[in-house]
Design an enzyme around this catalytic site. Structure first.
Site, PDB file in Angstrom:
ATOM      1  CB  CYS A   1      -4.537   6.636  10.304  1.00 13.98           C
ATOM      2  SG  CYS A   1      -5.247   5.310   9.299  1.00 13.98           S
TER       3      CYS A   1
ATOM      4  CB  VAL B   1       8.016   6.010  13.959  1.00 18.49           C
ATOM      5  CG1 VAL B   1       7.638   6.524  12.573  1.00 18.49           C
ATOM      6  CG2 VAL B   1       9.309   5.192  13.883  1.00 18.49           C
TER       7      VAL B   1
ATOM      8  CE  LYS C   1      -2.703   2.641   3.386  1.00 19.40           C
ATOM      9  NZ  LYS C   1      -1.583   3.556   3.743  1.00 19.40           N
ATOM     10  CG  ASN C   2       2.708   2.556   3.474  1.00 22.08           C
ATOM     11  OD1 ASN C   2       1.549   2.953   3.389  1.00 22.08           O
ATOM     12  ND2 ASN C   2       3.264   2.240   4.628  1.00 22.08           N
TER      13      ASN C   2
ATOM     14  NE  ARG D   1      -2.490  12.103   7.507  1.00 18.37           N
ATOM     15  CZ  ARG D   1      -2.462  13.263   8.145  1.00 18.37           C
ATOM     16  NH1 ARG D   1      -1.849  14.285   7.603  1.00 18.37           N
ATOM     17  NH2 ARG D   1      -3.047  13.407   9.308  1.00 18.37           N
TER      18      ARG D   1
ATOM     19  CG  ASP E   1       2.823   1.033   9.718  1.00 16.92           C
ATOM     20  OD1 ASP E   1       1.847   1.584  10.243  1.00 16.92           O
ATOM     21  OD2 ASP E   1       3.545   1.599   8.886  1.00 16.92           O
TER      22      ASP E   1
END
Length: 440
Positions: free
Chosen positions: A121, A333, A23-24, A97, A311
């Site tokens: 989020c 983070v 996804k990132n 975003r 994550d």
């Protein structure tokens, strides 16, 4: 209207699931396609909400999108894009975003861009000020606009040295997407070097960019006059792979994650083994399982790559509630990543959060009134509860807790998990979970 997932927990998850592109990375590669009018093909693309949002944003700018969901192939043809209607961009901005990363490519192609008020989020402060400062340093000019702000580059974009105060992934992506066609050489210091960043650099190089990466987190980008289409297979989603691995551990299960790659998960795999999990790597994926016996408490500290990914922290915390002893987690983070712990406490977990840095070193959140450290005393059996999903990663961690707990839990706001976890309901079914989805 949202959805509520009814989970009858206490059953080990067993079976095989497939993890596709990260996804990132995928969403950023989609944005990079705007830097040229030529057709690009992105493979191994997951069917998740974030891909839908970026596809809709691209379509709003006149880009042609063709997505073969079964094959996971996305064909993008920007042609001659135009500036999207602001109201359409605003409607999509609440879900992602990503719109701010459109600015560099749009300024290069159109000479202007629009930034809406951004969503995403709620896991900590993610200010856009630095993004705007980078764009302005490169020559962009901003002005207020309804629902956001408008940027223009009447004299084009010019390369400037950029030093990040922290190796931010988003700021690194912004600089890369802006610098590749800016006039001159950009030296980006203290950059993020996550695998997803390196895959984005690989895409940009395929397009014709000239980018070098040094061992001291310095990235140098030589601006070029034009870029071309690309064909690229996205790297696997290491966050999703780690989430399912943690689910196997917490439920005392056995899950083969097809598509998972050892090279991008080495730090996670070390932690997984240290706390008592077992895994086996082959050419097609990684098998994760609970080998029996007690899990072991651990002291963990999240960090930028190659450290322990933030994550991975939340799903691992659920597994650590079942470990024997005292575990300590120091989050460096994001400053607000332990909000999900309250629901776990309501399910019987013994978790305390602290403002102090409980890791080996002090971090930038120390003495700033942020609850960014946690102590977990285990093992504590989890019992069913009604849970409200707070964010994407915390939500999946709540799901893992419900699957581990004894009794029937109800998890509301579950739709947010679709943002980053492809077909998670189908995967739960494949793994033998006893779950049912209802409209709220």
């Amino acid at each position: 209207m949202g959805s509520v997932l009814e989970v009858n927990g206490g059953k080990p998850l067993k079976g095989e699931i497939l993890v596709r592109g990260a996804k990132n990375f995928v969403s950023k590669a989609m944005v990079a396609s705007l830097l040229t009018g030529e057709t690009s093909v992105l493979r191994n693309v997951p069917e998740i909400r974030d891909v839908e949002v970026v596809s809709e944003l691209l379509a709003a700018h006149g880009v042609d999108i063709d997505y073969d969901q079964e094959a996971g192939n996305l064909t993008i043809t920007p042609g001659e894009p135009f500036l999207a209607p602001t109201d359409r961009v605003e409607r999509l901005a609440g879900s992602s975003r990503i719109p701010i990363l459109f600015c560099g490519p749009l300024l290069h192609r159109l000479g202007e861009a629009f930034i809406p008020d951004l969503g995403g989020c709620h896991i900590g402060d993610r200010p856009v000020d630095f993004h705007l400062r980078v764009l302005e340093d490169f020559g962009a000019e901003r002005s207020a606009a309804p629902g956001g702000m408008r940027l223009s580059a009447p004299r084009g974009l010019r390369a400037r040295p950029v030093r990040l105060p922290y190796p931010s992934v988003g700021a690194t992506e912004q600089t890369l997407l802006t610098a590749v066609m800016a006039r001159g050489m950009t030296e980006l210091s203290n950059a993020a070097v996550e695998p997803e960043i390196m895959d984005l650099i690989a895409v940009l190089q395929k397009m014709g960019a000239i980018i070098s990466v040094d061992t001291d987190r310095t990235i140098r980008i030589e601006g070029v006059d034009e870029l071309h289409g690309f064909t690229h297979t996205a790297l696997a989603d290491r966050i999703e792979a780690g989430s399912w691995a943690s689910a196997a551990l917490a439920t005392r299960g056995d899950i083969y994650v097809r598509g998972a790659k050892q090279q991008d998960m080495m730090t996670f795999l070390n932690v997984f083994r240290r706390i008592g999990g077992a895994f086996k790597v082959d050419d097609e994926g990684i098998r994760f399982w609970h080998p029996g016996g007690e899990l072991h408490a651990a002291v963990l500290e999240t960090d930028v790559h190659p450290g322990l990914m933030t994550d991975w922290q939340q799903p691992l915390v659920v597994a650590l509630t079942q470990a024997d002893g005292l575990s300590i987690i120091h989050e460096t983070v994001y400053e607000n990543r332990f909000g999900f712990a309250e629901a776990l406490r309501g399910m019987g977990a013994n978790i305390s959060v602290y403002r102090e840095c409980l890791g080996g070193l002090s971090c930038r959140f120390g003495w700033q009134n942020y609850y960014h450290s946690a102590v977990i005393q285990g093992p504590t059996p989890l019992h069913a509860a009604d849970i409200e999903v707070p964010d994407l990663r915390g939500g999946f961690s709540h799901l893992i807790a419900a699957l581990s707990a004894t009794g029937c839990s109800h998890v509301s706001g579950i739709d947010i998990i679709n943002r980053g976890y492809e077909h998670f309901m189908e995967k739960l079914d494949m793994l033998g979970a006893d779950v049912s989805l209802f409209a709220d």
